[in-house]
Scaffold this motif. Structure first.
Motif, PDB file in Angstrom:
ATOM      1  N   LEU A  46       0.828  -1.202   0.000  1.00  0.00           N
ATOM      2  CA  LEU A  46       0.000   0.000   0.000  1.00  0.00           C
ATOM      3  C   LEU A  46       0.865   1.257   0.000  1.00  0.00           C
ATOM      4  O   LEU A  46       0.589   2.233  -0.708  1.00  0.00           O
ATOM      5  N   GLY A  47       1.931   1.225   0.797  1.00  0.00           N
ATOM      6  CA  GLY A  47       2.830   2.371   0.837  1.00  0.00           C
ATOM      7  C   GLY A  47       3.500   2.635  -0.493  1.00  0.00           C
ATOM      8  O   GLY A  47       3.628   3.788  -0.924  1.00  0.00           O
ATOM      9  N   LEU A  48       3.916   1.579  -1.177  1.00  0.00           N
ATOM     10  CA  LEU A  48       4.546   1.746  -2.486  1.00  0.00           C
ATOM     11  C   LEU A  48       3.559   2.314  -3.507  1.00  0.00           C
ATOM     12  O   LEU A  48       3.912   3.180  -4.316  1.00  0.00           O
ATOM     13  N   VAL A  49       2.332   1.824  -3.462  1.00  0.00           N
ATOM     14  CA  VAL A  49       1.322   2.321  -4.397  1.00  0.00           C
ATOM     15  C   VAL A  49       1.063   3.801  -4.154  1.00  0.00           C
ATOM     16  O   VAL A  49       1.018   4.616  -5.085  1.00  0.00           O
ATOM     17  N   ARG A  50       0.905   4.175  -2.894  1.00  0.00           N
ATOM     18  CA  ARG A  50       0.614   5.572  -2.573  1.00  0.00           C
ATOM     19  C   ARG A  50       1.802   6.482  -2.895  1.00  0.00           C
ATOM     20  O   ARG A  50       1.611   7.667  -3.169  1.00  0.00           O
ATOM     21  N   ALA A  51       2.996   5.938  -2.821  1.00  0.00           N
ATOM     22  CA  ALA A  51       4.181   6.728  -3.146  1.00  0.00           C
ATOM     23  C   ALA A  51       4.507   6.673  -4.635  1.00  0.00           C
ATOM     24  O   ALA A  51       5.523   7.224  -5.061  1.00  0.00           O
ATOM     25  N   SER A  52       3.669   5.982  -5.411  1.00  0.00           N
ATOM     26  CA  SER A  52       3.879   5.826  -6.862  1.00  0.00           C
ATOM     27  C   SER A  52       5.248   5.210  -7.154  1.00  0.00           C
ATOM     28  O   SER A  52       5.971   5.658  -8.050  1.00  0.00           O
TER      29      SER A  52
END
Length: 254
Positions: A46-52
């Motif tokens: 989730l963190g990677l997705v939100r950080a693009s």
């Protein structure tokens, strides 16, 4: 756009059961450790997705290794809490926690040396610290009493207050990183690991943990005061930071 799963979280998801196979916890340990691995993979993805982002940076990989070790510590603490061979496994518990603490001084150094400091990495590091402290506090509570749980719950209590404070949105802001706060967090891990080793007499162990709790109160208290001060300086039209990752001061990362 990629639709498959980022590789970093998959590494964590597969590394946890491999570590558990080496540690060989009991049933309670397997449940807690495996659940920790699932939470780790989901939160990191989730963190990677939100950080693009798709790939973990060099420092993130070190933090991932620490997070996997925390899952192993959690498994052993679950066994100890369930009364499964707690004394015989305390050395292994202290070893895993000790390696995780040592690596805490490595991930930020790697990030700075490689020029890859990123807010996601800072948050990943922070939450891994918090998880290790929470797990160790559960173990220490079985030795010293339930009051020790306040050490592990402090970080999550602050988050809960910030999320619930709809009338005080400034609590959801971010303060600049401070090295002394990092040292306070490091003290919690070292102190709780020392307590887990059973090398300290009960009175000394209680003093170590009580000192850590006092430092946490000071750390979080000054953070709240600083948030209030920053909110007073913010223009009325501005809104506090509500994203998943905080601002990063690269000079004070470990």
């Amino acid at each position: 756009m990629r639709h498959d799963f980022p590789p970093g979280p998959l590494v964590g998801l597969t590394s946890v059961p491999l570590l558990l196979a080496v540690v060989r916890p009991g049933p309670a340990g397997w449940v807690v450790g495996a659940t920790g691995g699932l939470v780790l993979a989901a939160a990191l993805a989730l963190g990677l997705v939100r950080a693009s982002r798709w790939q973990l940076l060099p420092g993130d990989r070190v933090t991932l290794a620490r997070a996997v070790l925390v899952c192993g510590v959690a498994a052993l603490v679950a066994d100890a809490t369930a009364g499964s061979d707690a004394g015989a496994r305390s050395g292994l518990l202290v070893t895993l926690a000790g390696v995780a603490l040592v690596l805490d001084g490595v991930d930020g150094l790697v990030a700075r040396r490689t020029g890859t400091v990123h807010p996601l990495g800072a948050r990943f590091d922070l939450e891994t610290d918090a998880a290790l402290i929470a797990v160790l506090s559960v173990h220490a509570a079985s030795l010293l009493g339930g009051w020790v749980l306040a050490v592990g719950a402090a970080r999550y209590l602050l988050l809960a207050v910030a999320l619930a404070a709809r009338r005080m949105p400034w609590l959801r802001g971010q303060v600049p990183a401070r090295r002394w706060r990092k040292l306070v967090a490091a003290y919690q891990g070292v102190g709780l690991t020392a307590v887990a080793s059973a090398a300290l007499p009960p009175s000394a162990a209680a003093l170590v943990v009580a000192t850590g709790l006092g430092l946490l109160v000071v750390s979080f208290g000054t953070e709240v005061l600083e948030l209030r001060r920053l909110a007073g300086r913010r223009p009325a039209s501005a809104s506090p930071t509500t994203g998943w990752v905080p601002a990063v001061d690269a000079e004070v990362l470990p």
